[in-house]
Design a protein around this motif. Structure first.
Motif, PDB file in Angstrom:
ATOM      1  N   PRO A 241       0.828  -1.222   0.000  1.00 14.97           N
ATOM      2  CA  PRO A 241       0.000   0.000   0.000  1.00 14.97           C
ATOM      3  C   PRO A 241       0.854   1.261   0.000  1.00 14.97           C
ATOM      4  O   PRO A 241       0.539   2.230  -0.697  1.00 14.97           O
ATOM      5  CB  PRO A 241      -0.823  -0.132   1.291  1.00 14.97           C
ATOM      6  CG  PRO A 241      -0.839  -1.597   1.587  1.00 14.97           C
ATOM      7  CD  PRO A 241       0.483  -2.129   1.118  1.00 14.97           C
ATOM      8  N   HIS A 242       1.951   1.233   0.742  1.00 16.14           N
ATOM      9  CA  HIS A 242       2.828   2.406   0.822  1.00 16.14           C
ATOM     10  C   HIS A 242       3.468   2.707  -0.536  1.00 16.14           C
ATOM     11  O   HIS A 242       3.538   3.865  -0.959  1.00 16.14           O
ATOM     12  CB  HIS A 242       3.918   2.161   1.868  1.00 16.14           C
ATOM     13  CG  HIS A 242       4.960   3.232   1.918  1.00 16.14           C
ATOM     14  ND1 HIS A 242       4.735   4.468   2.480  1.00 16.14           N
ATOM     15  CD2 HIS A 242       6.248   3.249   1.478  1.00 16.14           C
ATOM     16  CE1 HIS A 242       5.839   5.212   2.377  1.00 16.14           C
ATOM     17  NE2 HIS A 242       6.761   4.491   1.772  1.00 16.14           N
ATOM     18  N   GLY A 243       3.925   1.654  -1.224  1.00 18.08           N
ATOM     19  CA  GLY A 243       4.567   1.857  -2.514  1.00 18.08           C
ATOM     20  C   GLY A 243       3.619   2.441  -3.547  1.00 18.08           C
ATOM     21  O   GLY A 243       3.959   3.402  -4.249  1.00 18.08           O
ATOM     22  N   ALA A 244       2.426   1.873  -3.651  1.00 18.58           N
ATOM     23  CA  ALA A 244       1.453   2.372  -4.623  1.00 18.58           C
ATOM     24  C   ALA A 244       1.024   3.796  -4.289  1.00 18.58           C
ATOM     25  O   ALA A 244       0.904   4.650  -5.176  1.00 18.58           O
ATOM     26  CB  ALA A 244       0.238   1.445  -4.651  1.00 18.58           C
ATOM     27  N   LYS A 245       0.814   4.060  -3.002  1.00 14.14           N
ATOM     28  CA  LYS A 245       0.383   5.395  -2.589  1.00 14.14           C
ATOM     29  C   LYS A 245       1.453   6.440  -2.879  1.00 14.14           C
ATOM     30  O   LYS A 245       1.148   7.545  -3.344  1.00 14.14           O
ATOM     31  CB  LYS A 245       0.043   5.380  -1.096  1.00 14.14           C
ATOM     32  CG  LYS A 245      -0.526   6.688  -0.577  1.00 14.14           C
ATOM     33  CD  LYS A 245      -0.917   6.556   0.884  1.00 14.14           C
ATOM     34  CE  LYS A 245      -1.512   7.854   1.422  1.00 14.14           C
ATOM     35  NZ  LYS A 245      -1.901   7.727   2.850  1.00 14.14           N
ATOM     36  N   ILE A 248       1.502   7.216  -6.715  1.00 16.00           N
ATOM     37  CA  ILE A 248       0.334   7.960  -7.191  1.00 16.00           C
ATOM     38  C   ILE A 248       0.301   9.364  -6.612  1.00 16.00           C
ATOM     39  O   ILE A 248      -0.141  10.318  -7.267  1.00 16.00           O
ATOM     40  CB  ILE A 248      -0.951   7.182  -6.861  1.00 16.00           C
ATOM     41  CG1 ILE A 248      -0.997   5.899  -7.702  1.00 16.00           C
ATOM     42  CG2 ILE A 248      -2.193   8.029  -7.127  1.00 16.00           C
ATOM     43  CD1 ILE A 248      -2.197   5.029  -7.452  1.00 16.00           C
ATOM     44  N   GLN A 249       0.772   9.528  -5.378  1.00  8.41           N
ATOM     45  CA  GLN A 249       0.841  10.877  -4.811  1.00  8.41           C
ATOM     46  C   GLN A 249       1.843  11.740  -5.568  1.00  8.41           C
ATOM     47  O   GLN A 249       1.626  12.940  -5.758  1.00  8.41           O
ATOM     48  CB  GLN A 249       1.209  10.809  -3.336  1.00  8.41           C
ATOM     49  CG  GLN A 249       0.064  10.366  -2.430  1.00  8.41           C
ATOM     50  CD  GLN A 249       0.445  10.364  -0.966  1.00  8.41           C
ATOM     51  OE1 GLN A 249       1.617  10.305  -0.605  1.00  8.41           O
ATOM     52  NE2 GLN A 249      -0.553  10.443  -0.100  1.00  8.41           N
ATOM     53  N   GLU A 250       2.933  11.137  -6.003  1.00  8.53           N
ATOM     54  CA  GLU A 250       3.956  11.880  -6.750  1.00  8.53           C
ATOM     55  C   GLU A 250       3.507  12.158  -8.177  1.00  8.53           C
ATOM     56  O   GLU A 250       3.748  13.240  -8.727  1.00  8.53           O
ATOM     57  CB  GLU A 250       5.261  11.082  -6.761  1.00  8.53           C
ATOM     58  CG  GLU A 250       6.438  11.807  -7.380  1.00  8.53           C
ATOM     59  CD  GLU A 250       7.045  12.847  -6.461  1.00  8.53           C
ATOM     60  OE1 GLU A 250       7.780  13.731  -6.962  1.00  8.53           O
ATOM     61  OE2 GLU A 250       6.785  12.782  -5.236  1.00  8.53           O
TER      62      GLU A 250
END
Length: 277
Positions: A241-245, A248-250
């Motif tokens: 979850p941290h990697g995907a978030k 996408i935030q960047e």
């Protein structure tokens, strides 16, 4: 048994077909697309915990996983393959530390092929008419030209053959990025792309999204070469979850396609696939 969506249906958090976004999803249908819900805020899910052996148990205990996934802040940019027993078995073999390298590579190649096939479904196509051997006209589709692949070395190279099996003449670029073991900061050492990559749709290949730092640096390099994030489709097998978030935030316009989101990612993938574990 739930029917698998066709190629023009949106996968992942958004759920439902692209042309029927306003229709209500069937009860429990969303949980079929992802088996692990992102842990709640109170459980400290801001970062992945690759050393935790109880990650899957904690996720399974989270109430209403379907509701959490449907309300995921990552939105439609994160797409997941519809879960079925075949995909689940492949994931199981890849995660099993007792699996032989032969079984591991065989299962990884099968899962890669499934991800690549769905990634191609995200590319634009045009309608066309062909004539069959019996003289009848058949109305079909064909993919538009101007696509290419980019693998993030070294683990991303494991996905190149799967892409070539589907697109024999596709051009593939490469990026070499290594992370500092202490700071976890990623540094670009090598990048080679088709000269006209700025005019192409890009299938970026990286099988394991842990922190997301490597992919973020790779996308920055593509942007420096004129590629817009909106035309980048990131193909991966597993994501935290941290990697995907983080990705996408960047880059809110990028598309991520994966098979599973879970706090514990199989970070041994590259070493075992290439036999250096």
């Amino acid at each position: 048994m739930e029917a698998m969506p066709c190629h023009n249906q949106r996968l992942g958090a958004a759920g439902g077909p692209r042309q029927q976004d306003e229709q209500a999803a069937p009860a429990g249908g969303c949980s079929r697309l992802i088996r692990f819900a992102e842990p709640s805020e109170g459980s400290g899910s801001g970062s992945p915990s690759p050393d935790s052996s109880s990650g899957s148990n904690g996720a399974a205990a989270t109430p209403s996983p379907a509701a959490e996934e449907c309300a995921s802040p990552l939105g439609a940019q994160l797409k997941l393959l519809p879960m079925n027993d075949q995909i689940r078995e492949l994931q199981t073999i890849i995660r099993d530390k007792t699996a032989s390298r032969g079984d591991f590579v065989f299962s990884a190649d099968r899962l890669i092929r499934l991800v690549v096939e769905e990634g191609l479904n995200q590319l634009p196509y045009t309608e066309c008419t062909v004539t069959t051997p019996t003289g009848y006209k058949y109305e079909g589709v064909k993919f538009e030209k101007g696509n290419c692949g980019v693998s993030i070395m070294r683990s991303g190279e494991a996905m190149e053959q799967g892409l070539r099996d589907c697109c024999r003449s596709i051009r593939i670029g490469k990026i070499l990025i290594q992370s500092d073991e202490e700071t976890q900061r990623a540094k670009v050492y090598y990048a080679k792309f088709p000269p006209d990559i700025y005019r192409r749709k890009v299938l970026l290949m990286y099988p394991i999204l842990s922190t997301g730092n490597t992919v973020i640096e790779a996308v920055k390099v593509l942007i420096e070469h004129g590629v817009q994030p909106s035309v980048i489709i990131l193909l991966s097998l597993f994501s935290t979850p941290h990697g995907a978030k983080s990705i996408i935030q960047e880059f809110p316009e990028i598309t991520i396609l994966t098979t599973e989101v879970h706090p514990v990612a199989p970070t041994h993938f590259g070493q075992k696939y290439f036999g250096t574990d």
